[in-house]
Design a protein around this motif. Sequence first.
Motif, mmCIF file in Angstrom:
data_model
loop_
_atom_site.group_PDB
_atom_site.id
_atom_site.type_symbol
_atom_site.label_atom_id
_atom_site.label_comp_id
_atom_site.label_asym_id
_atom_site.label_seq_id
_atom_site.Cartn_x
_atom_site.Cartn_y
_atom_site.Cartn_z
ATOM 1 N N SER A 190 0.827 -1.196 0.000
ATOM 2 C CA SER A 190 0.000 0.000 0.000
ATOM 3 C C SER A 190 0.868 1.255 0.000
ATOM 4 N N GLU A 200 0.244 4.076 -2.750
ATOM 5 C CA GLU A 200 0.000 5.481 -2.406
ATOM 6 C C GLU A 200 1.020 6.390 -3.074
ATOM 7 N N ARG A 223 0.104 9.307 -5.755
ATOM 8 C CA ARG A 223 0.451 10.708 -5.503
ATOM 9 C C ARG A 223 1.324 11.251 -6.630
ATOM 10 N N SER A 230 -9.887 6.403 -3.252
ATOM 11 C CA SER A 230 -8.855 5.700 -2.485
ATOM 12 C C SER A 230 -8.226 4.669 -3.398
#
Lengths: 500, 348
Positions: free
Chosen positions: A376, A380, A384, A392
């Motif tokens: 994860s 992420e 980004r 999400s």
Amino acid sequence: MSLPEQPILVCTALTKTFGNIRALSGVDFTLQAGEVRALLGKNGAGKSTLVNIVSGSVAPDSGTIELAGNTVAWSGPGAARLGGISVVHQEFSLVPGLTVAENITLGRWPSVGGFLKSNELADRARRAIDMLGVNLPETELVGNLPIAQQQLVEIAKALIDEPRVLILDEPTSALNASEVETLIALVRRLASQNVAIIYVSHRMKEIPLVADTITVMRDGREVRTMPVTEATAETVASLIAGDSESVNISELRNRLDAPVVLSVSQLHIPGTVENVSFDLHEGEVLGIAGFLGSGRTELLEAIFGLRQDARGEVRIGGTEIVHRTPRKMLNLKVAMTSEDRKTAGIVPLLGIGENIVLSARSRVLPKGWLRATRESVLQENILRTLSIRASSAVQEIGTLSGGNQQKGVIGRALAADMRVLLLDEPTRGIDVQAKAQIYSLIRELALGGVASIFVSSELEELTQVCDRVIIIRAGRNREELVGAQASADKILSLVLKEED
Amino acid sequence: MSTTATNAVPPLLPESSPPTTVLAAFRRFVRWDGFGLLLVFILLYVVLSVMAPEFLTADNQLNILQNAAFFGIVALIMTLVIISGEIDISVGSMAALASSMLGVAVIKLGVPMPIAVVIVLAVAFAIGSLAGFVRAYFGVPTFIATLALYLALRGLAQLLTNNFPLPIPLNQFFYWGSGKIQIPVGPTSVFNIPVPAIYFVVLFIIVAIVAKKTVFGRSIYAVGGNIKAANLSGINVRRVKILVMALAATAAAITGLLFSAQVQSGNSTIANGLEFDAIAATIIGGAALSGGKGTVVGTVLGVLFIAALLNGMVLLNVNPYAQQVVRGAVVLIAVLVNVFRTRRSTVS
């Protein structure tokens, strides 16, 4: 040619928007019976939308269509066909397991009590074939015919309802030179029988032979309509390209001094690519220009090991790679994104995050166990970095916009730490803003040393993203434009150039 | 010539004339998709008749025909299902339900036999339509829809009969389902033609005509071969799918009734694995699971092939478990042959 006074087709002020893209704005289009009109323009110029509206697959937002003096509003392609407008699409709509005659009369089979009237069926099919003036084996299964003959079946099929307007969408894209000649003769023959024809093609050489008049479209507008005799190749090319878009090429630099990461020589794929050779340097974005069907996709597929029939050499970092498979290429840090994002790019029901780590798992998770936290963090990070807009990491990628899906696909290559990206139409079907983000993403990656091959039908974007553009024509790489040389005009005129 | 003055354009493509000579007809025959299967079929017959002398006797051949008829009736319609791009794996359970319903109707409720038969076939038609309906309107794959029916229908059959056979002691019923028609051949011997074999042959002729000569039959090929083109050209794609599934269930019910006649009872345990033999025969006959391709004649060859193989293995005393392995292997090989053939033809 003596034209009747009343035009057969009059379109007035047709307008259509898809989302925030204006595909057609206020287009007028008039066609006489027996006229062959070539419809020209770049991909995205609005040709397809115009054709789709006229033939009933798309309803216009505003504007009117008059056929033989009557205003019509098609409820669908079936209604348009019965009303007198038939289309021959680029993709065939034939049933391989039925005979030629059955395909031509598909859905209009004469019958009594459910039983086919074979004689009448054959008669109808023959009438359509006779209009074309060709010989087709009526009782042969369509699946057994060569492509050129299948194309003729497709056209005969469009003639069964005796259309007054016949639309041919890229009818020669799958044909060789002598087959093209046959087709042109046949189009002229139909015109002499008073059928009005809209002929969409990219092949400039055949236009003067087949068309009476041409209409050039650009950015959803009709730019110019004129007799074909007044149209020179140069004027047409500049009309198609339009004013040179102000392209920021200053930042593009020549990276030819960087080491070669991928080298392709004498690549040959039976039927599409004759002989293509080039080098790709570290941190370089190499554009490949050429029209649909010029073998661009097949070229990438061959490099990536998806085409077993390809011959020639592919070297990665100097080592020749034989028996290429996608798995092997991925291990060598070469990734490919398909032009067909929906079916070959994403797993729609998995989350965006999981889509991103799909090829990275062996790297992140060396022992085969899922490691939720490590994974994860990676997800992420990439979300980004690429500024992917998702609620999400678990949001299903299929529910995201096309642009965000495409970023996810490129993100997958990033997560797996790829060094060479083969990008096939990476901006197809996504909005302008997302396109710009994809461009800058590719440029940023290039700064980090990632080399990309960028295949696109949109010439402007090639000029915006690429350090160098090679032009593929008739299966060979012909010219090469470096940096500022690569203007959209220049690329287009080279793409359109005919080999003799 | 004068009337076609505007059409006087020379032929633009060379004419490919249909074969007229015997040689050309022979070439066409060799090129035929079922030709390979025919060769293998003949080979099987040669091998079996050498290894088991009783294989080639008239009685045994008629016995093969009797067994072939039971799953052959289903295989004929299964061919249409598979050409349309669908599949029906619930036919065995449907047959069991048909048999059970017949037993309950005739024995427990006292319904006259002909009426009971009509009711059973109508119910089967409705159940098949349901599978076709959820396929056509909700996009539920027929594999899943009929997997559900595979369980549900067998369960329903067992519920109806409590899983005990309901004896139907009617001689005439036995005759219609399992009797023999005696045809004298020469002074001493007679052929005992099994009645089900006659149904099979009649149905074969009907289905072959439907597939080749009717709008419905050709629409099945169109729907399975290119559903988009079929839809755009105005063929009622949904109706074709629903009807095909309804016919498959009806054929399964007919086979269930024949089984009932043979065992003279309404029975919920019959026809286990019927779907396997029916689908296998279709695949061996050259139909493509992806749809659009297949012939009724090919399926008949496939049916006879499987029936002869099973019969031969019994005559040779092959271990019944080993027989299962052979059946599985044959299907796999048939599919592989199909795959390679398609691949070769798309390359050339």
